[in-house]
Design an enzyme around this catalytic site. Structure first.
Site, mmCIF file in Angstrom:
data_model
loop_
_atom_site.group_PDB
_atom_site.id
_atom_site.type_symbol
_atom_site.label_atom_id
_atom_site.label_comp_id
_atom_site.label_asym_id
_atom_site.label_seq_id
_atom_site.Cartn_x
_atom_site.Cartn_y
_atom_site.Cartn_z
ATOM 1 N N LYS A 1 1.196 -0.938 -0.244
ATOM 2 C CA LYS A 1 0.235 -0.081 -0.173
ATOM 3 C C LYS A 1 1.244 1.092 -0.068
ATOM 4 O O LYS A 1 2.448 1.244 0.484
ATOM 5 C CB LYS A 1 -1.241 0.034 1.714
ATOM 6 C CG LYS A 1 -1.812 -1.235 1.249
ATOM 7 C CD LYS A 1 -3.200 -1.032 2.300
ATOM 8 C CE LYS A 1 -3.841 -1.973 2.593
ATOM 9 N NZ LYS A 1 -5.111 -1.710 2.551
ATOM 10 N N ARG B 1 -9.312 -12.247 2.544
ATOM 11 C CA ARG B 1 -10.864 -13.459 2.184
ATOM 12 C C ARG B 1 -9.440 -14.316 1.996
ATOM 13 O O ARG B 1 -10.181 -15.435 2.253
ATOM 14 C CB ARG B 1 -11.534 -13.036 0.537
ATOM 15 C CG ARG B 1 -10.020 -12.747 -0.535
ATOM 16 C CD ARG B 1 -10.393 -11.997 -1.302
ATOM 17 N NE ARG B 1 -10.254 -10.920 -1.454
ATOM 18 C CZ ARG B 1 -10.806 -9.983 -1.978
ATOM 19 N NH1 ARG B 1 -11.465 -10.159 -3.454
ATOM 20 N NH2 ARG B 1 -11.201 -8.672 -2.019
HETATM 21 N N1 BES Z 1 -8.033 -4.192 4.668
HETATM 22 C C1 BES Z 1 -8.384 -3.775 3.465
HETATM 23 C C2 BES Z 1 -9.261 -2.965 3.122
HETATM 24 C C3 BES Z 1 -9.489 -1.563 3.728
HETATM 25 C C4 BES Z 1 -9.053 -0.042 3.079
HETATM 26 C C5 BES Z 1 -10.057 -1.236 5.208
HETATM 27 C C6 BES Z 1 -10.068 1.169 3.509
HETATM 28 C C7 BES Z 1 -10.095 -0.344 5.865
HETATM 29 C C8 BES Z 1 -10.009 1.327 4.280
HETATM 30 C C9 BES Z 1 -8.079 -4.897 2.302
HETATM 31 O O1 BES Z 1 -7.193 -5.892 3.069
HETATM 32 C C10 BES Z 1 -7.654 -4.625 1.210
HETATM 33 O O2 BES Z 1 -7.036 -4.051 1.026
HETATM 34 N N2 BES Z 1 -8.183 -4.782 -0.126
HETATM 35 C C11 BES Z 1 -8.204 -4.622 -1.082
HETATM 36 C C12 BES Z 1 -8.671 -5.500 -2.139
HETATM 37 C C13 BES Z 1 -7.850 -5.869 -3.597
HETATM 38 C C14 BES Z 1 -6.718 -5.886 -3.421
HETATM 39 C C15 BES Z 1 -8.547 -6.677 -4.259
HETATM 40 C C16 BES Z 1 -8.656 -2.733 -1.259
HETATM 41 O O3 BES Z 1 -10.178 -2.855 -1.368
HETATM 42 O O4 BES Z 1 -8.212 -1.948 -2.253
HETATM 43 MN MN MN Z 2 -5.061 -5.743 1.876
#
Ligand code: BES
Ligand code: MN
Ligand code: ZN
Length: 498
Positions: free
Chosen positions: A278, A352
């Site tokens: 990230k 997931r």
């Molecule tokens: N923990 C994050 C989702 C999240 C984002 C929670 C902002 C709280 C605030 C999750 O693990 C994630 O990174 N999801 C990705 C999925 C994608 C790579 C398919 C996302 O939402 O970008």
């Molecule tokens: Mn994530």
């Protein structure tokens, strides 16, 4: 650890309530309610004068302190606007009580009291007492858990003051329940607010053990060896990148009855994204990524303390998602607990992966109904905003029950569709499925479709709490940081489960 507040009830005139602060609700476009009018007479008419001058309008969240009180036992009175009487609901009452408490707990006081407003349409006295008790507690605690000089001060005692005509037993029971649930919400908030250097899979599991011991709940913690023996390879794949070992916490509360409610929580104690790293901006609040597991633990604490006559299985999947020489890679394929193979195309879609094994385990344990809670997708926030959880399910009836529980608890959740056509999104060329939806569209749903592959035939609801789990900024009714969302919904669901 956050100090416990005592919560009690008092019946009779508000003028007789001894407190550092007495909070009273004022509705918009009407005079004070009978009990407040009586209080005002003892005060010498201060409140009515302010209402007549327009200083107190009763608008939602409006706060008017009256510091110099004579003729009543409370040292100070705080008028809080409730908005129009016919529009008052559970969430609004919780917010009003929280706003009032939040505005005065910047100084140390021993005893806060709140008056029960009479005749709230559509709500009984017990429901009102519960909401005020819950809100009051939430407003007393801030996110500054590591400040040397505290900025907020938790009072020792909270009092729900009801008119002598109120149903005594029901109000007392509601206040007691509010105390238990308020503390559970505080636990969830505290866990989410804890820095990731202090809260990691092992320390979370240790905390769960303490909660279990204190409430007489069964608790088993699995380490890597047991996770491997139980074929939890998707969870282990996520954990690989971190030097901190993963844990799976299984708690069982046996309150009786034939059926068992399974609660599964995402517990990523820090989500860096892994190799699909990230940005700083995306990562900065990612200590919140264990809010689902925190909600499950906190709900179990409350269910056990309330001795609810239900069986609840709690499963918390705990990992850190970090990049390293050992981290899972893009293109890796792993077989989850049920043998289904998963191609990893984005290591940031880790939630997931860990939930697949955890849900599979809960289904194997013969849970009759499942709910999982996860800060799963940014896409859910794009769809519903930061205050509303996404609800995705394989069972319409069960989903309606979860939605009803959320509504009763004053929490916001909204359904998203699960049409079979979405199954296409998670198809992989090399494995049974891939861990991303493959496009920018319907990201919350493709994540849910992935999870659906692991619950078998068990009625299941997935709550995507990425939005509501974390408050970036404080507001009048709520502090910044962990919100403790959906703890109350889970307790309500357990209360109505049988
Ligand atoms: N923990 C994050 C989702 C999240 C984002 C929670 C902002 C709280 C605030 C999750 O693990 C994630 O990174 N999801 C990705 C999925 C994608 C790579 C398919 C996302 O939402 O970008
Ligand atoms: Mn994530
Ligand atoms: Zn995550």
């Amino acid at each position: 650890m956050i100090t416990a507040m005592r919560i009690s009830c008092q019946f009779g005139p508000l003028a007789d309530v001894e407190a550092d602060w007495l909070i009273v609700g004022i509705c918009e476009k009407e005079g004070p309610s009978p009990s407040v009018q009586e209080l005002d007479q003892a005060l010498g008419g201060a409140l009515v004068r302010l209402i007549e001058k327009g200083d107190i309008a009763g608008k939602a969240k409006e706060l008017t302190p009256i510091l110099d009180c004579k003729g009543v036992k409370a040292a100070r009175v705080l008028a809080v606007g409730l908005g129009q009487r016919d529009k008052i609901d559970t969430a609004g009452l919780i917010g009003a009580a929280a706003a009032a408490a939040k505005s005065i707990t910047g100084k140390a006081y021993n005893r806060l009291a709140i008056g029960l407003p009479e005749q709230t349409p559509g709500m009984d006295a017990a429901g009102v007492a519960w909401a005020l008790g819950v809100g009051l507690q939430q407003g007393c605690e801030g996110p500054g858990i590591r400040k040397n000089k505290p900025e907020r001060f938790t009072p020792k005692e909270l009092v729900v003051a009801a008119p002598s005509t109120a149903p005594r037993d029901a109000v007392e029971q509601a206040a007691r329940r509010a105390g238990v649930e308020g503390r559970a919400v505080s636990l969830a908030r505290e866990l989410v607010n804890m820095p990731p250097c202090d809260l990691y899979p092992e320390s979370f599991a240790e905390r769960a053990r303490q909660v279990a011991a204190a409430t007489g709940t069964e608790c088993v913690v699995w380490d890597e060896k047991q996770l491997l023996a139980e074929r939890m390879n998707a969870l282990l794949a996520v954990a690989r990148g971190s030097d901190r070992p993963p844990r799976l916490v299984v708690m069982r509360y046996r309150g009786g009855g034939a059926k068992s409610l399974g609660l599964v929580g995402k517990g990523v104690t820090f989500d860096s994204g892994g190799l699909s790293l990230k940005t700083n901006e995306q990562m900065v609040d990612m200590k919140c990524d264990m809010a689902g597991a925190a909600a499950v633990l906190s709900a179990l604490q409350a269910v056990a303390e309330l001795k609810l006559p239900v069986n609840v299985l709690g499963v918390m999947a705990l990992v850190e998602n970090l990049p390293s020489g050992k981290a899972m890679k893009l293109g890796d394929v792993f077989a989850a607990r049920n043998g289904k193979t998963i191609e990893v195309l984005n290591t940031d879609a880790e939630g997931r992966l860990i939930l697949s094994d955890a849900l599979c385990y809960a289904a194997d344990q013969k849970a009759d109904h499942l709910v999982d809670l996860a800060t799963l997708t940014g896409a859910c926030m794009v769809a519903l905003g930061t205050e509303v959880a996404g609800v995705m399910s394989n069972d319409e009836k069960w989903s309606q029950r979860v939605l009803a529980a959320a509504h009763a608890a004053g929490e916001r959740a909204w359904p998203l569709p699960m049409y079979p056509l979405y199954n296409e999104m998670i198809k992989s060329d090399v494995a049974d499925m891939k861990n991303t939806g493959g496009s920018r569209y319907a990201g919350a749903i493709s994540a849910a479709k992935f999870l659906e592959e692991f619950v078998g035939n068990v009625p299941w609801v997935h709550l995507d709490i990425a939005g509501p789990a974390w408050a970036e900024k404080e507001s009048a009714t709520r502090d910044a940081g962990g919100t403790g969302c959906f703890v109350r919904t889970l307790v309500e669901l357990a209360r109505t489960y049988s």
